[in-house]
Design a protein around this motif. Sequence first.
Motif: not given
Length: 112
Positions: A4-10
């Motif tokens: 989820i953190s990776l998706e938010e970052h992207q």
Amino acid sequence: ELWISLEEHQDALELIMSKYRKQMLQLLQGRKGEDAEPVLKVHRANSLEIESQIDRIYEMGEVMRKAIQVDDDQFFKVQEKLAQLELENKELRELLSISKESLEVRREDLPD
């Protein structure tokens, strides 16, 4: 959580990049008008210089035509004068020839 953190970052990066692209596009569009202006000024200056040179060439051509005309007129005057002088020379030679013949006839007629 990492996923989820990776998706938010992207998503955040995509938003930042889209705003960056939008600002760069606006900046480039604004600069195109500014960038074209110096080129147009140079083009106008070159066009004016070329027109000036064409006018000078035309004027030089006119001067050359007039010079040729004057030269031709002078040539014809010289040719006419030469023809007159040749005719006069021929007539004077004939008179001289007649004069010499007349003197020879007189000498023959005179007793020694």
